[in-house]
Enzyme design. Structure first.
Site, PDB file in Angstrom:
ATOM      1  N   LYS A 272       0.801  -1.221   0.000  1.00 20.94           N
ATOM      2  CA  LYS A 272       0.000   0.000   0.000  1.00 20.94           C
ATOM      3  C   LYS A 272       0.837   1.276   0.000  1.00 20.94           C
ATOM      4  CE  LYS A 272      -3.680  -0.106  -0.388  1.00 20.94           C
ATOM      5  NZ  LYS A 272      -4.808  -0.476  -1.302  1.00 20.94           N
TER       6      LYS A 272
HETATM    7  N1  PMP Z   1      -2.987  -7.379   1.105  1.00 19.48           N
HETATM    8  C1  PMP Z   1      -2.976  -6.516   2.131  1.00 19.48           C
HETATM    9  C2  PMP Z   1      -2.355  -6.951   3.419  1.00 19.48           C
HETATM   10  C3  PMP Z   1      -3.539  -5.236   1.984  1.00 19.48           C
HETATM   11  O1  PMP Z   1      -3.530  -4.380   3.016  1.00 19.48           O
HETATM   12  C4  PMP Z   1      -4.143  -4.904   0.755  1.00 19.48           C
HETATM   13  C5  PMP Z   1      -4.780  -3.552   0.569  1.00 19.48           C
HETATM   14  N2  PMP Z   1      -5.907  -3.274   1.321  1.00 19.48           N
HETATM   15  C6  PMP Z   1      -4.158  -5.841  -0.291  1.00 19.48           C
HETATM   16  C7  PMP Z   1      -3.552  -7.069  -0.068  1.00 19.48           C
HETATM   17  C8  PMP Z   1      -4.856  -5.593  -1.608  1.00 19.48           C
HETATM   18  O2  PMP Z   1      -4.324  -4.567  -2.386  1.00 19.48           O
HETATM   19  P1  PMP Z   1      -5.269  -3.678  -3.297  1.00 19.48           P
HETATM   20  O3  PMP Z   1      -5.918  -2.649  -2.422  1.00 19.48           O
HETATM   21  O4  PMP Z   1      -4.324  -3.052  -4.279  1.00 19.48           O
HETATM   22  O5  PMP Z   1      -6.278  -4.539  -3.968  1.00 19.48           O
END
Ligand code: PMP
Length: 337
Positions: free
Chosen positions: A46
């Site tokens: 993130k």
């Molecule tokens: N894994 C974790 C631990 C996250 O915090 C996030 C984001 N909320 C994601 C995966 C998914 O990423 P994205 O928001 O780009 O879909």
């Protein structure tokens, strides 16, 4: 000799290593490669969304010097925004439901964010933290609402950085990309980027139970969202702006019972200490390898590290309460994916 110095926190986001997961590559006859996003300076994938959103807001004049970044998030986005904010001279105001752990509130405060806990309320209620943050951004002087779910600067940053990095790191040989969905920024941005370079690259969503993205990509509706998952940061129930028209070819659902075995396999056999979404992603990569056969170069995301989950995923008592059993015999558990 040329110097190799990164330009502060912001210059250190991205360009993460692509790690070959040896045991799984050997077992499947494919290259199973994990992008080490846990090595970003704020500790997760993130940091990229935070950078993309803040830089875009600066360029559009939405965030001015001394301004305040406002967002509703208890997780990695809040950490990324607070640290990017510190590095660039912005305040960060994080709105979260009171039900979130004190650990998370303490962490955000420790790194400099102002945290505003609000009573938990359903999404359709205007008191829900996702609506409170938008209103607060209007009220705070020089406030800017990051809006990670529907602000496509999130997806665009992955399109510009994560995708091209994966293409270059595999020498253009990548054949597939697998990712779970929180906002969808990672899956949408990387998928578009890789397909632009080679339309044959297969793009895959790995969904936990209790989310609706598998239903969306497989069936074109959001109706199937049964079950549940302990994975944090993923599990989406609507088509965010970041996900709109994302070129996704395939979707899998991964059960927590096999996620937990993969999580411990990655730690004990590979030395990779990760969170649940990373294990779901790697399960998706292995499922694709087993379905389509040897010779593929399958890439995925190692989203954040295990330290964030010591009291849960790495706590035997908690695992027992959740009826999650990491015990496994070698790689036999791959058959259960
Ligand atoms: N894994 C974790 C631990 C996250 O915090 C996030 C984001 N909320 C994601 C995966 C998914 O990423 P994205 O928001 O780009 O879909």
């Amino acid at each position: 000799m040329s110097k190799q110095i990164n330009d502060g926190f912001c210059g250190t986001v991205g360009n993460t290593p692509l790690i070959r997961i040896n045991s799984l590559s050997e077992a499947t006859g494919c290259e199973i490669l994990g992008k080490a996003e846990f090595l970003n300076p704020g500790g997760s994938v993130k940091d990229r969304a935070a950078m993309g959103i803040v830089e875009d807001a600066e360029a559009k004049g939405l965030l001015k010097p001394g301004g305040t970044i406002v967002e509703g998030t208890a997780g990695n986005t809040g950490i990324g925004l607070a640290l990017v904010g510190n590095a660039k001279g912005y305040r960060t105001l994080i709105v979260i439901p009171e039900t979130q752990s004190q650990e998370k509130i303490n962490l955000l405060r420790a790194i400099g964010a102002e945290v505003r806990p609000v009573p938990a309320a359903p999404y359709k209620d205007p008191a829900n933290y996702n609506h409170v943050d938008r209103r607060l951004a209007d009220e705070v002087e020089n406030g800017f609402w990051a809006n990670q779910f529907d602000n496509t600067a999130n997806r665009d940053f992955h399109f510009r950085t994560t995708g091209p990095e994966i293409h270059a790191q595999t020498g253009g040989e990548v054949t597939a990309f697998v990712a779970s969905v929180g906002t969808g920024g990672t899956l949408a941005g990387v998928s578009s980027s890789l397909k632009e370079k080679n339309p044959k690259v297969l793009t895959v969503c790995a969904d936990p139970y209790g989310a609706a993205m598998w239903s969306w990509f497989k069936h074109g509706h959001l109706d199937i969202d049964d079950g549940d998952s302990v994975a944090e940061g993923i599990g989406q129930g609507r088509v965010t702006k970041n996900l709109e028209s994302a070129p996704v070819d395939e979707a899998y659902r991964i059960h927590d019972s096999v996620m937990i075995k993969m999580l411990y396999h990655l730690l004990v056999r590979e030395g990779l200490f990760l969170g649940a979404s990373s294990a779901i992603n790697v399960c998706g990569a292995v499922k694709l390898a087993l379905e389509k056969g040897p010779g593929q170069v399958i890439t995925t995301i190692l989203c954040d590290d295990g330290q964030r989950y010591l009291s849960r995923l790495y706590n035997p008592q908690w695992l027992k309460e959740e009826e999650l059993d990491p015990a496994r015999e070698g790689l036999d558990f791959l058959e259960e994916i």
